[in-house]
Scaffold this active site. Sequence first.
Site, PDB file in Angstrom:
ATOM      1  N   ALA A  19      -1.398   6.240   0.290  1.00 26.30           N
ATOM      2  CA  ALA A  19      -2.665   5.521   0.476  1.00 26.30           C
ATOM      3  C   ALA A  19      -2.798   5.108   1.934  1.00 26.30           C
ATOM      4  O   ALA A  19      -1.812   4.878   2.628  1.00 26.30           O
ATOM      5  CB  ALA A  19      -2.719   4.294  -0.422  1.00 26.30           C
ATOM      6  N   LEU A  32       0.875  -1.167   0.000  1.00 28.97           N
ATOM      7  CA  LEU A  32       0.000   0.000   0.000  1.00 28.97           C
ATOM      8  C   LEU A  32       0.916   1.222   0.000  1.00 28.97           C
ATOM      9  O   LEU A  32       1.743   1.383   0.895  1.00 28.97           O
ATOM     10  CB  LEU A  32      -0.895  -0.018   1.242  1.00 28.97           C
ATOM     11  N   ASP A  33       0.800   2.062  -1.025  1.00 25.72           N
ATOM     12  CA  ASP A  33       1.691   3.216  -1.171  1.00 25.72           C
ATOM     13  C   ASP A  33       1.622   4.149   0.039  1.00 25.72           C
ATOM     14  O   ASP A  33       0.587   4.210   0.716  1.00 25.72           O
ATOM     15  CB  ASP A  33       1.334   4.012  -2.428  1.00 25.72           C
ATOM     16  N   PRO A  34       2.695   4.902   0.307  1.00 28.28           N
ATOM     17  CA  PRO A  34       2.658   5.866   1.419  1.00 28.28           C
ATOM     18  C   PRO A  34       1.508   6.864   1.322  1.00 28.28           C
ATOM     19  O   PRO A  34       0.965   7.289   2.346  1.00 28.28           O
ATOM     20  CB  PRO A  34       4.018   6.572   1.309  1.00 28.28           C
TER      21      PRO A  34
END
Length: 310
Positions: free
Chosen positions: A52, A48-50
């Site tokens: 997000a 999960l991207d930073p």
Amino acid sequence: MSRPRKPKGRPISGWLILDKPLDFGSTEAVSKIKWLFKAQKAGHAGTLDPLASGMLPIALGDATKTVPYVMDGRKIYEFTVAWGEERSTDDLEGEVVRSSADRPAEEAIRALLPKYTGVIAQVPPQFSAIKIGGERAYDLAREGETVDIPAREVEVFRLSLIGSAPSLAQFEIECGKGTYVRSLARDMGRDLGCFGHIASLRRTFVAPFGEEDMVPLADLVALEKIEDEAERLAALDEHLIDTGEALSDLPHIAVNDDQAHRLRMGNPIILRGRDAPLPTPEAYATVQGKLVAIGEIAEGEFRPKRVFAG
């Protein structure tokens, strides 16, 4: 001859379903959880991207053996697309590469949704973990290279518009493994002739785990104030979900103690009776509700492939 080193940490096993905050990387989150729980090993089931927030399933101990089953599961995201700009990263972090003064009508957005439902061909973002010639696409992109990333088939089970304003639109998507929501925002913006990028992204579901399973990081960090270590770790462990829950979509068999011992030794067990399960390439076995093994059912036997400590 030197003795093998004992692994550091507790031999705990289970799933922690973290509600990851913004500006916090997935690897950083796993390290924090491993440290808090004093676990021997840990891993996550899908980056999960930073930028997000939301569900990051983290496996501790033997639960790491079940990570592939969660990574293959359906996922649900809530996301907002900002119209008018396409960015290099397809989210807020990147540089503006295209812009438009046009804004889409709600009717036009709704009319576009069926195109992005079902099995679709999707080109991952330039800034993604896809490997190109043995290197990550995001590493090449940071060096200024524009790489040709081939389209991949992904599956979108449901895509809904849940809110719209002149420059923003809110969506919810239920999708399969490998779907990039950033690519979806980019492609919809191009189709609508106004360009677009992700302004916010939150994951709310990773099968089989739901929103009710999520634990905010702040709640776990707050337990650090408990001075007694045994009491603190016990309080943390209350948030763990049993390892076997990750396998709930697979066929299941219950075994007795003797059968569990055989399976843990790597030996098959015979399945008898008219209620014996049908042959299947993957199933899991439990004893008194505890996971024993993942294996195949064939020729009247359960044959273990992965075994779990008692």
